[in-house]
Design a protein around this motif. Sequence first.
Motif, PDB file in Angstrom:
ATOM      1  N   ARG A  41      53.076  18.141 -18.699  1.00  0.00           N
ATOM      2  CA  ARG A  41      52.719  19.345 -18.218  1.00  0.00           C
ATOM      3  C   ARG A  41      51.097  19.368 -18.013  1.00  0.00           C
ATOM      4  O   ARG A  41      50.644  19.972 -17.254  1.00  0.00           O
ATOM      5  CB  ARG A  41      52.930  20.331 -19.423  1.00  0.00           C
ATOM      6  CG  ARG A  41      54.434  20.639 -19.416  1.00  0.00           C
ATOM      7  CD  ARG A  41      54.794  21.908 -19.944  1.00  0.00           C
ATOM      8  NE  ARG A  41      54.370  22.603 -21.156  1.00  0.00           N
ATOM      9  CZ  ARG A  41      54.929  23.345 -21.970  1.00  0.00           C
ATOM     10  NH1 ARG A  41      56.333  23.483 -21.821  1.00  0.00           N
ATOM     11  NH2 ARG A  41      54.603  23.862 -22.913  1.00  0.00           N
ATOM     12  N   LEU A  42      50.523  18.831 -19.187  1.00  0.00           N
ATOM     13  CA  LEU A  42      48.915  18.867 -18.924  1.00  0.00           C
ATOM     14  C   LEU A  42      48.556  17.781 -18.047  1.00  0.00           C
ATOM     15  O   LEU A  42      47.337  18.119 -17.205  1.00  0.00           O
ATOM     16  CB  LEU A  42      48.418  18.621 -20.307  1.00  0.00           C
ATOM     17  CG  LEU A  42      48.488  19.253 -21.569  1.00  0.00           C
ATOM     18  CD1 LEU A  42      48.152  18.557 -22.799  1.00  0.00           C
ATOM     19  CD2 LEU A  42      47.629  20.539 -21.339  1.00  0.00           C
ATOM     20  N   GLN A  43      49.118  16.789 -17.631  1.00  0.00           N
ATOM     21  CA  GLN A  43      48.632  15.836 -16.611  1.00  0.00           C
ATOM     22  C   GLN A  43      49.073  16.371 -15.379  1.00  0.00           C
ATOM     23  O   GLN A  43      48.368  16.346 -14.416  1.00  0.00           O
ATOM     24  CB  GLN A  43      49.407  14.371 -16.588  1.00  0.00           C
ATOM     25  CG  GLN A  43      48.861  13.712 -17.945  1.00  0.00           C
ATOM     26  CD  GLN A  43      49.695  12.338 -18.220  1.00  0.00           C
ATOM     27  OE1 GLN A  43      50.886  12.264 -18.190  1.00  0.00           O
ATOM     28  NE2 GLN A  43      48.847  11.418 -18.476  1.00  0.00           N
ATOM     29  N   SER A  44      50.212  17.025 -14.957  1.00  0.00           N
ATOM     30  CA  SER A  44      50.907  17.463 -13.856  1.00  0.00           C
ATOM     31  C   SER A  44      50.191  18.866 -13.199  1.00  0.00           C
ATOM     32  O   SER A  44      50.315  19.452 -12.206  1.00  0.00           O
ATOM     33  CB  SER A  44      52.302  17.504 -13.767  1.00  0.00           C
ATOM     34  OG  SER A  44      52.447  18.829 -14.551  1.00  0.00           O
ATOM     35  N   GLY A  45      49.490  19.504 -14.090  1.00  0.00           N
ATOM     36  CA  GLY A  45      48.823  20.768 -13.813  1.00  0.00           C
ATOM     37  C   GLY A  45      50.027  21.930 -14.108  1.00  0.00           C
ATOM     38  O   GLY A  45      49.632  23.387 -13.974  1.00  0.00           O
ATOM     39  N   ASP A  46      51.128  21.610 -14.748  1.00  0.00           N
ATOM     40  CA  ASP A  46      52.037  22.593 -14.894  1.00  0.00           C
ATOM     41  C   ASP A  46      52.081  23.255 -16.447  1.00  0.00           C
ATOM     42  O   ASP A  46      53.011  23.263 -17.004  1.00  0.00           O
ATOM     43  CB  ASP A  46      53.530  21.989 -14.641  1.00  0.00           C
ATOM     44  CG  ASP A  46      54.738  23.101 -14.683  1.00  0.00           C
ATOM     45  OD1 ASP A  46      54.332  24.287 -14.544  1.00  0.00           O
ATOM     46  OD2 ASP A  46      55.977  22.648 -15.019  1.00  0.00           O
ATOM     47  N   TRP A  47      50.758  23.185 -16.998  1.00  0.00           N
ATOM     48  CA  TRP A  47      50.682  23.717 -18.324  1.00  0.00           C
ATOM     49  C   TRP A  47      50.383  25.287 -18.649  1.00  0.00           C
ATOM     50  O   TRP A  47      50.326  26.067 -17.378  1.00  0.00           O
ATOM     51  CB  TRP A  47      49.478  23.168 -18.871  1.00  0.00           C
ATOM     52  CG  TRP A  47      48.132  23.349 -18.131  1.00  0.00           C
ATOM     53  CD1 TRP A  47      47.835  22.269 -17.109  1.00  0.00           C
ATOM     54  CD2 TRP A  47      47.196  23.858 -18.212  1.00  0.00           C
ATOM     55  NE1 TRP A  47      46.703  22.796 -16.732  1.00  0.00           N
ATOM     56  CE2 TRP A  47      46.209  23.754 -17.173  1.00  0.00           C
ATOM     57  CE3 TRP A  47      46.883  25.075 -19.261  1.00  0.00           C
ATOM     58  CZ2 TRP A  47      44.965  24.525 -17.160  1.00  0.00           C
ATOM     59  CZ3 TRP A  47      45.960  25.765 -18.919  1.00  0.00           C
ATOM     60  CH2 TRP A  47      44.806  25.563 -17.943  1.00  0.00           C
ATOM     61  N   LYS A  48      50.635  25.834 -19.623  1.00  0.00           N
ATOM     62  CA  LYS A  48      50.471  27.061 -20.121  1.00  0.00           C
ATOM     63  C   LYS A  48      49.146  26.980 -20.909  1.00  0.00           C
ATOM     64  O   LYS A  48      48.637  26.086 -21.550  1.00  0.00           O
ATOM     65  CB  LYS A  48      51.773  27.456 -20.891  1.00  0.00           C
ATOM     66  CG  LYS A  48      52.968  27.506 -20.266  1.00  0.00           C
ATOM     67  CD  LYS A  48      54.164  27.798 -21.214  1.00  0.00           C
ATOM     68  CE  LYS A  48      55.250  27.668 -20.456  1.00  0.00           C
ATOM     69  NZ  LYS A  48      56.488  28.219 -21.240  1.00  0.00           N
ATOM     70  N   ILE A  49      48.493  28.478 -20.938  1.00  0.00           N
ATOM     71  CA  ILE A  49      47.349  28.494 -21.572  1.00  0.00           C
ATOM     72  C   ILE A  49      47.601  28.151 -22.977  1.00  0.00           C
ATOM     73  O   ILE A  49      46.624  27.736 -23.766  1.00  0.00           O
ATOM     74  CB  ILE A  49      46.577  29.690 -21.307  1.00  0.00           C
ATOM     75  CG1 ILE A  49      47.596  31.079 -21.688  1.00  0.00           C
ATOM     76  CG2 ILE A  49      46.169  29.794 -20.034  1.00  0.00           C
ATOM     77  CD1 ILE A  49      46.646  32.407 -21.959  1.00  0.00           C
ATOM     78  N   LEU A  91      44.121  17.541 -22.819  1.00  0.00           N
ATOM     79  CA  LEU A  91      44.715  16.287 -22.277  1.00  0.00           C
ATOM     80  C   LEU A  91      44.308  15.046 -23.258  1.00  0.00           C
ATOM     81  O   LEU A  91      45.091  14.315 -23.694  1.00  0.00           O
ATOM     82  CB  LEU A  91      44.488  16.266 -21.059  1.00  0.00           C
ATOM     83  CG  LEU A  91      44.873  14.969 -20.188  1.00  0.00           C
ATOM     84  CD1 LEU A  91      46.542  14.996 -20.277  1.00  0.00           C
ATOM     85  CD2 LEU A  91      44.308  14.767 -18.994  1.00  0.00           C
ATOM     86  N   ALA A  92      43.001  14.950 -23.528  1.00  0.00           N
ATOM     87  CA  ALA A  92      42.516  13.792 -24.283  1.00  0.00           C
ATOM     88  C   ALA A  92      43.146  13.851 -25.604  1.00  0.00           C
ATOM     89  O   ALA A  92      43.541  12.711 -26.359  1.00  0.00           O
ATOM     90  CB  ALA A  92      41.025  14.060 -24.453  1.00  0.00           C
ATOM     91  N   ILE A  93      43.159  15.184 -26.363  1.00  0.00           N
ATOM     92  CA  ILE A  93      43.657  15.088 -27.678  1.00  0.00           C
ATOM     93  C   ILE A  93      45.237  14.651 -27.792  1.00  0.00           C
ATOM     94  O   ILE A  93      45.524  13.853 -28.674  1.00  0.00           O
ATOM     95  CB  ILE A  93      43.547  16.552 -28.351  1.00  0.00           C
ATOM     96  CG1 ILE A  93      42.118  16.908 -28.421  1.00  0.00           C
ATOM     97  CG2 ILE A  93      44.447  16.695 -29.487  1.00  0.00           C
ATOM     98  CD1 ILE A  93      41.774  18.367 -28.458  1.00  0.00           C
ATOM     99  N   VAL A  94      46.007  15.234 -27.005  1.00  0.00           N
ATOM    100  CA  VAL A  94      47.363  14.773 -26.728  1.00  0.00           C
ATOM    101  C   VAL A  94      47.428  13.491 -26.559  1.00  0.00           C
ATOM    102  O   VAL A  94      48.354  12.626 -27.061  1.00  0.00           O
ATOM    103  CB  VAL A  94      48.184  15.566 -25.832  1.00  0.00           C
ATOM    104  CG1 VAL A  94      49.588  15.053 -25.730  1.00  0.00           C
ATOM    105  CG2 VAL A  94      48.376  17.200 -26.370  1.00  0.00           C
ATOM    106  N   PHE A  95      46.820  12.845 -25.580  1.00  0.00           N
ATOM    107  CA  PHE A  95      46.952  11.427 -25.318  1.00  0.00           C
ATOM    108  C   PHE A  95      46.676  10.451 -26.416  1.00  0.00           C
ATOM    109  O   PHE A  95      47.104   9.734 -26.786  1.00  0.00           O
ATOM    110  CB  PHE A  95      46.052  10.851 -23.951  1.00  0.00           C
ATOM    111  CG  PHE A  95      46.347   9.644 -23.334  1.00  0.00           C
ATOM    112  CD1 PHE A  95      47.549   9.499 -22.704  1.00  0.00           C
ATOM    113  CD2 PHE A  95      45.488   8.639 -23.887  1.00  0.00           C
ATOM    114  CE1 PHE A  95      47.669   8.330 -22.318  1.00  0.00           C
ATOM    115  CE2 PHE A  95      45.836   7.432 -23.484  1.00  0.00           C
ATOM    116  CZ  PHE A  95      46.928   7.045 -22.777  1.00  0.00           C
TER     117      PHE A  95
END
Length: 108
Positions: A41-49, A91-95
């Motif tokens: 979701r974070l990579q694709s732009g389909d994330w929630k706040i 994104l960096a934290i999850v990765f």
Amino acid sequence: MRDARIEQPFGDGTYPFRLGYGQITELQEKCDCGPMRLLSRLQSGDWKIEDVFETVRLGLIGGGIEPKEALKLAGRYVKDRPPLENHPLALAIVFAGLAGAPDETVGE
């Protein structure tokens, strides 16, 4: 041993962020998806706040910040800021939590 800890600029300084097993478990409950789905979701732009807020908050806790202080920092520097500002950090934290920090040596 790889602990997936990263140091990143955030708000008023540079902070350690880490998603250990406990934080990943809580993150998937808060975001209602598994960690790979959250990464997608974070990579694709389909994330929630809340994906960004909870990732930063839990990453701070995993990095050693007390939970009350992590909530205060995330409130001040995530909730009170434009949502896109902290997306790259989340994104960096999850990765790093899933793959290890980029500067960690495998097997150490």
